[in-house]
Design a protein around this motif. Structure first.
Motif, PDB file in Angstrom:
ATOM      1  N   TYR A  16      42.160 -29.547 -57.379  1.00 50.37           N
ATOM      2  CA  TYR A  16      41.145 -28.967 -56.242  1.00 50.37           C
ATOM      3  C   TYR A  16      39.929 -29.849 -55.823  1.00 50.37           C
ATOM      4  O   TYR A  16      39.241 -29.389 -55.064  1.00 50.37           O
ATOM      5  N   SER A  17      40.195 -31.280 -55.903  1.00 49.56           N
ATOM      6  CA  SER A  17      39.257 -32.188 -55.708  1.00 49.56           C
ATOM      7  C   SER A  17      39.030 -32.256 -54.084  1.00 49.56           C
ATOM      8  O   SER A  17      38.307 -32.599 -53.502  1.00 49.56           O
ATOM      9  N   THR A  18      40.220 -32.076 -53.454  1.00 47.63           N
ATOM     10  CA  THR A  18      40.363 -32.016 -51.978  1.00 47.63           C
ATOM     11  C   THR A  18      39.886 -30.721 -51.235  1.00 47.63           C
ATOM     12  O   THR A  18      39.282 -30.708 -50.244  1.00 47.63           O
ATOM     13  N   GLN A  19      39.837 -29.604 -52.227  1.00 45.61           N
ATOM     14  CA  GLN A  19      39.497 -28.218 -51.562  1.00 45.61           C
ATOM     15  C   GLN A  19      38.079 -28.060 -51.860  1.00 45.61           C
ATOM     16  O   GLN A  19      37.280 -27.058 -51.289  1.00 45.61           O
ATOM     17  N   VAL A  20      37.329 -28.630 -52.950  1.00 40.17           N
ATOM     18  CA  VAL A  20      35.954 -28.298 -53.161  1.00 40.17           C
ATOM     19  C   VAL A  20      34.879 -29.220 -52.327  1.00 40.17           C
ATOM     20  O   VAL A  20      35.244 -30.407 -52.279  1.00 40.17           O
ATOM     21  N   CYS A  21      34.178 -28.286 -51.563  1.00 41.48           N
ATOM     22  CA  CYS A  21      33.042 -29.398 -50.922  1.00 41.48           C
ATOM     23  C   CYS A  21      32.211 -30.079 -51.672  1.00 41.48           C
ATOM     24  O   CYS A  21      31.530 -29.522 -52.882  1.00 41.48           O
ATOM     25  N   SER A  22      32.289 -31.393 -51.411  1.00 41.35           N
ATOM     26  CA  SER A  22      31.624 -32.388 -52.345  1.00 41.35           C
ATOM     27  C   SER A  22      30.082 -32.430 -51.995  1.00 41.35           C
ATOM     28  O   SER A  22      29.273 -33.026 -52.588  1.00 41.35           O
ATOM     29  N   CYS A  23      29.675 -31.604 -50.929  1.00 39.33           N
ATOM     30  CA  CYS A  23      28.142 -31.538 -50.556  1.00 39.33           C
ATOM     31  C   CYS A  23      27.689 -30.107 -51.488  1.00 39.33           C
ATOM     32  O   CYS A  23      26.515 -30.431 -51.986  1.00 39.33           O
ATOM     33  N   CYS A  24      28.320 -29.082 -51.479  1.00 44.19           N
ATOM     34  CA  CYS A  24      27.726 -27.752 -51.723  1.00 44.19           C
ATOM     35  C   CYS A  24      28.373 -27.406 -53.245  1.00 44.19           C
ATOM     36  O   CYS A  24      27.869 -26.426 -53.672  1.00 44.19           O
ATOM     37  N   SER A  30      37.895 -22.396 -45.568  1.00 45.42           N
ATOM     38  CA  SER A  30      38.213 -23.404 -44.714  1.00 45.42           C
ATOM     39  C   SER A  30      38.796 -24.708 -45.185  1.00 45.42           C
ATOM     40  O   SER A  30      39.146 -25.558 -44.295  1.00 45.42           O
ATOM     41  N   SER A  31      38.789 -24.865 -46.553  1.00 43.24           N
ATOM     42  CA  SER A  31      39.390 -26.162 -47.116  1.00 43.24           C
ATOM     43  C   SER A  31      40.827 -26.093 -47.273  1.00 43.24           C
ATOM     44  O   SER A  31      41.361 -25.120 -47.139  1.00 43.24           O
ATOM     45  N   PRO A  32      41.552 -27.292 -46.948  1.00 45.25           N
ATOM     46  CA  PRO A  32      43.119 -27.529 -46.896  1.00 45.25           C
ATOM     47  C   PRO A  32      43.482 -26.881 -48.514  1.00 45.25           C
ATOM     48  O   PRO A  32      42.963 -27.246 -49.320  1.00 45.25           O
ATOM     49  N   LYS A  33      44.551 -26.407 -48.532  1.00 43.17           N
ATOM     50  CA  LYS A  33      45.155 -25.633 -49.550  1.00 43.17           C
ATOM     51  C   LYS A  33      46.560 -26.394 -49.899  1.00 43.17           C
ATOM     52  O   LYS A  33      47.397 -26.292 -49.102  1.00 43.17           O
ATOM     53  N   GLY A  34      46.603 -26.856 -51.133  1.00 38.26           N
ATOM     54  CA  GLY A  34      48.053 -27.271 -51.781  1.00 38.26           C
ATOM     55  C   GLY A  34      49.169 -28.092 -50.513  1.00 38.26           C
ATOM     56  O   GLY A  34      48.619 -28.668 -49.734  1.00 38.26           O
ATOM     57  N   ARG A  35      50.209 -28.050 -50.884  1.00 42.73           N
ATOM     58  CA  ARG A  35      51.174 -28.887 -50.219  1.00 42.73           C
ATOM     59  C   ARG A  35      51.310 -28.432 -48.693  1.00 42.73           C
ATOM     60  O   ARG A  35      51.597 -29.106 -47.842  1.00 42.73           O
ATOM     61  N   THR A  36      51.074 -27.195 -48.326  1.00 39.86           N
ATOM     62  CA  THR A  36      51.137 -26.752 -47.050  1.00 39.86           C
ATOM     63  C   THR A  36      50.105 -27.098 -46.027  1.00 39.86           C
ATOM     64  O   THR A  36      50.449 -27.388 -44.669  1.00 39.86           O
ATOM     65  N   ASP A  37      49.157 -27.679 -46.449  1.00 40.30           N
ATOM     66  CA  ASP A  37      48.274 -28.148 -45.654  1.00 40.30           C
ATOM     67  C   ASP A  37      47.822 -29.616 -45.793  1.00 40.30           C
ATOM     68  O   ASP A  37      46.695 -30.242 -45.481  1.00 40.30           O
ATOM     69  N   LEU A  38      48.885 -30.197 -46.432  1.00 40.03           N
ATOM     70  CA  LEU A  38      48.588 -31.855 -46.488  1.00 40.03           C
ATOM     71  C   LEU A  38      48.600 -32.512 -45.171  1.00 40.03           C
ATOM     72  O   LEU A  38      47.784 -33.670 -45.174  1.00 40.03           O
ATOM     73  N   GLY A  39      48.950 -32.023 -44.210  1.00 45.80           N
ATOM     74  CA  GLY A  39      48.759 -32.419 -42.685  1.00 45.80           C
ATOM     75  C   GLY A  39      47.200 -32.407 -42.263  1.00 45.80           C
ATOM     76  O   GLY A  39      46.807 -33.026 -41.324  1.00 45.80           O
ATOM     77  N   ILE A  40      46.518 -31.495 -42.986  1.00 49.27           N
ATOM     78  CA  ILE A  40      45.102 -31.499 -42.540  1.00 49.27           C
ATOM     79  C   ILE A  40      44.105 -32.807 -43.197  1.00 49.27           C
ATOM     80  O   ILE A  40      44.029 -32.517 -44.388  1.00 49.27           O
ATOM     81  N   ARG A  41      43.761 -33.511 -42.414  1.00 49.06           N
ATOM     82  CA  ARG A  41      42.998 -34.634 -42.957  1.00 49.06           C
ATOM     83  C   ARG A  41      41.517 -34.180 -42.810  1.00 49.06           C
ATOM     84  O   ARG A  41      40.628 -35.265 -43.375  1.00 49.06           O
ATOM     85  N   HIS A  42      40.999 -33.673 -41.903  1.00 46.05           N
ATOM     86  CA  HIS A  42      39.506 -33.471 -41.647  1.00 46.05           C
ATOM     87  C   HIS A  42      39.249 -31.928 -41.636  1.00 46.05           C
ATOM     88  O   HIS A  42      39.964 -31.006 -41.285  1.00 46.05           O
ATOM     89  N   TRP A  43      38.192 -31.541 -42.465  1.00 49.17           N
ATOM     90  CA  TRP A  43      37.945 -30.178 -42.216  1.00 49.17           C
ATOM     91  C   TRP A  43      36.426 -29.832 -42.515  1.00 49.17           C
ATOM     92  O   TRP A  43      35.515 -31.062 -42.756  1.00 49.17           O
TER      93      TRP A  43
END
Length: 81
Positions: A16-24, A30-43
């Motif tokens: 979940y390191s890509t899915q958790v907001c490092s600020c809050c 709104s965060s990218p989820k798993g393999r299906t969202d690998l193409g999402i580079r910015h959120w």
């Protein structure tokens, strides 16, 4: 002169390191989820509005989970609190 954090190695769970907001610390819809969202580079966090590069956000969360001195306290969501 060596920095003290370079001498240590700690294994951390990167889940979940890509899915958790490092600020809050939220895991927003709104965060990218798993393999299906690998193409999402910015959120944008739907909780606090922070803009993230997927890889940089994950790196910040992994550093925090490992107790990096620049990220004292870490990200609570990654520590199971």
């Amino acid at each position: 002169l060596r920095s003290p954090w370079l001498a240590a190695f700690e294994e951390v769970n990167e889940a979940y390191s890509t899915q958790v907001c490092s600020c809050c610390g939220a895991k927003p819809d709104s965060s990218p989820k798993g393999r299906t969202d690998l193409g999402i580079r910015h959120w944008i966090c739907s909780e606090c509005g922070a803009e993230h590069d997927r890889d940089i956000n994950a790196a910040k969360n992994i550093l925090a989970a490992g107790g990096h001195p620049r990220l004292d306290g870490g990200i609570l969501a990654l520590q199971g609190e």
